[in-house]
Design a protein around this motif. Structure first.
Motif, PDB file in Angstrom:
ATOM      1  N   LEU A 163       0.939  -0.964   0.118  1.00 36.29           N
ATOM      2  CA  LEU A 163       0.089  -0.110   0.015  1.00 36.29           C
ATOM      3  C   LEU A 163       1.089   1.374   0.150  1.00 36.29           C
ATOM      4  O   LEU A 163       0.800   2.534  -0.545  1.00 36.29           O
ATOM      5  CB  LEU A 163      -0.899  -0.056   1.182  1.00 36.29           C
ATOM      6  CG  LEU A 163      -2.045  -0.982   0.981  1.00 36.29           C
ATOM      7  CD1 LEU A 163      -3.041  -0.894   2.637  1.00 36.29           C
ATOM      8  CD2 LEU A 163      -3.032  -1.242  -0.007  1.00 36.29           C
ATOM      9  N   TRP A 220       3.667   1.841  -1.641  1.00 33.63           N
ATOM     10  CA  TRP A 220       4.425   1.952  -2.836  1.00 33.63           C
ATOM     11  C   TRP A 220       2.996   1.592  -3.986  1.00 33.63           C
ATOM     12  O   TRP A 220       3.519   2.968  -4.617  1.00 33.63           O
ATOM     13  CB  TRP A 220       4.797   0.503  -2.800  1.00 33.63           C
ATOM     14  CG  TRP A 220       6.004  -0.259  -2.982  1.00 33.63           C
ATOM     15  CD1 TRP A 220       6.281  -0.708  -1.362  1.00 33.63           C
ATOM     16  CD2 TRP A 220       7.597   0.075  -3.661  1.00 33.63           C
ATOM     17  NE1 TRP A 220       8.214  -0.514  -2.008  1.00 33.63           N
ATOM     18  CE2 TRP A 220       8.507  -0.198  -3.041  1.00 33.63           C
ATOM     19  CE3 TRP A 220       7.829   1.110  -4.888  1.00 33.63           C
ATOM     20  CZ2 TRP A 220       9.921  -0.192  -3.737  1.00 33.63           C
ATOM     21  CZ3 TRP A 220       8.487   0.539  -5.918  1.00 33.63           C
ATOM     22  CH2 TRP A 220      10.148   0.359  -5.057  1.00 33.63           C
ATOM     23  N   LEU A 221       1.807   1.659  -3.202  1.00 35.42           N
ATOM     24  CA  LEU A 221       0.425   1.986  -4.265  1.00 35.42           C
ATOM     25  C   LEU A 221       0.639   4.005  -3.992  1.00 35.42           C
ATOM     26  O   LEU A 221       0.390   4.860  -4.804  1.00 35.42           O
ATOM     27  CB  LEU A 221      -0.377   1.641  -3.472  1.00 35.42           C
ATOM     28  CG  LEU A 221      -0.259  -0.629  -4.903  1.00 35.42           C
ATOM     29  CD1 LEU A 221      -1.855  -0.521  -3.840  1.00 35.42           C
ATOM     30  CD2 LEU A 221      -0.604  -0.143  -6.110  1.00 35.42           C
ATOM     31  N   ARG A 222       0.952   4.322  -2.618  1.00 33.25           N
ATOM     32  CA  ARG A 222       0.729   5.919  -2.122  1.00 33.25           C
ATOM     33  C   ARG A 222       1.969   6.120  -3.447  1.00 33.25           C
ATOM     34  O   ARG A 222       1.019   7.097  -4.295  1.00 33.25           O
ATOM     35  CB  ARG A 222       0.365   5.990  -0.986  1.00 33.25           C
ATOM     36  CG  ARG A 222      -0.263   5.663  -0.496  1.00 33.25           C
ATOM     37  CD  ARG A 222      -0.538   5.718   1.171  1.00 33.25           C
ATOM     38  NE  ARG A 222       1.048   5.469   2.021  1.00 33.25           N
ATOM     39  CZ  ARG A 222       0.458   4.571   2.338  1.00 33.25           C
ATOM     40  NH1 ARG A 222      -0.230   4.020   2.597  1.00 33.25           N
ATOM     41  NH2 ARG A 222       1.633   4.262   3.272  1.00 33.25           N
ATOM     42  N   ILE A 225       3.175   1.374 -10.235  1.00 33.79           N
ATOM     43  CA  ILE A 225       2.127  -0.238  -9.269  1.00 33.79           C
ATOM     44  C   ILE A 225       2.504  -1.154  -9.870  1.00 33.79           C
ATOM     45  O   ILE A 225       2.633  -2.018  -8.531  1.00 33.79           O
ATOM     46  CB  ILE A 225       1.376   0.828 -10.128  1.00 33.79           C
ATOM     47  CG1 ILE A 225       1.076   2.309  -9.331  1.00 33.79           C
ATOM     48  CG2 ILE A 225       0.267   0.029  -9.726  1.00 33.79           C
ATOM     49  CD1 ILE A 225      -0.515   2.808  -9.892  1.00 33.79           C
ATOM     50  N   THR A 279       2.669  -4.270  -7.726  1.00 32.07           N
ATOM     51  CA  THR A 279       2.229  -5.594  -7.412  1.00 32.07           C
ATOM     52  C   THR A 279       2.586  -6.624  -7.339  1.00 32.07           C
ATOM     53  O   THR A 279       2.860  -8.127  -6.618  1.00 32.07           O
ATOM     54  CB  THR A 279       0.835  -5.811  -8.914  1.00 32.07           C
ATOM     55  OG1 THR A 279      -0.058  -4.301  -8.630  1.00 32.07           O
ATOM     56  CG2 THR A 279      -0.128  -6.504  -9.005  1.00 32.07           C
TER      57      THR A 279
END
Length: 129
Positions: A16, A18-20, A79, A83
């Protein structure tokens, strides 16, 4: 109960984060790509004329769009890497063997992001007039 729950939860928190970061880089890319509108508005507000205005217009159109698009691509890469890393780490956590950490991909993305941010800040540091 899930085996190694704390490790899986830590893996998810890292994912999360890394996603942010990826979403923030994409948003910054959109900002940089449209920064030309801000520059031209400010040039009109302070009545910049002549060669200074021509240089501002040339700089805002060419550089801003390219740097913004590059940052958007790097954000998407963040992103995708997050993943892949999340799925790989989840599988490795369930495996009983000891595995060596892989940081090459993350380090590469960090270096690319640093280079893009430095390149994006150079025109802001150099004198415009």
């Amino acid at each position: 109960m899930i085996r190694s729950y704390t490790e899986h939860a830590a893996n998810e928190r890292t994912f999360l984060a890394w996603l942010r970061t990826g979403v923030a880089v994409i948003a910054f890319g959109f900002l940089v790509a449209r920064f030309d509108l801000f520059i031209l508005t400010m040039a009109n507000a302070v009545s910049v004329r002549g060669a200074g205005r021509d240089r501002l217009e040339a700089l805002s159109h060419s550089f801003g769009r390219g740097a913004g698009e590059a940052l958007i691509v790097v954000g998407i890469a963040f992103i995708l890497v997050a993943t892949i890393r999340f799925a790989r780490t989840g599988v490795l956590l369930d495996d009983a063997k000891i595995h060596a950490p892989g940081i090459v991909l993350e380090l590469s993305l960090s270096v690319i992001l640093a280079v893009l941010l430095i390149a994006a800040s150079i025109p802001l540091i150099l004198p415009l007039f």
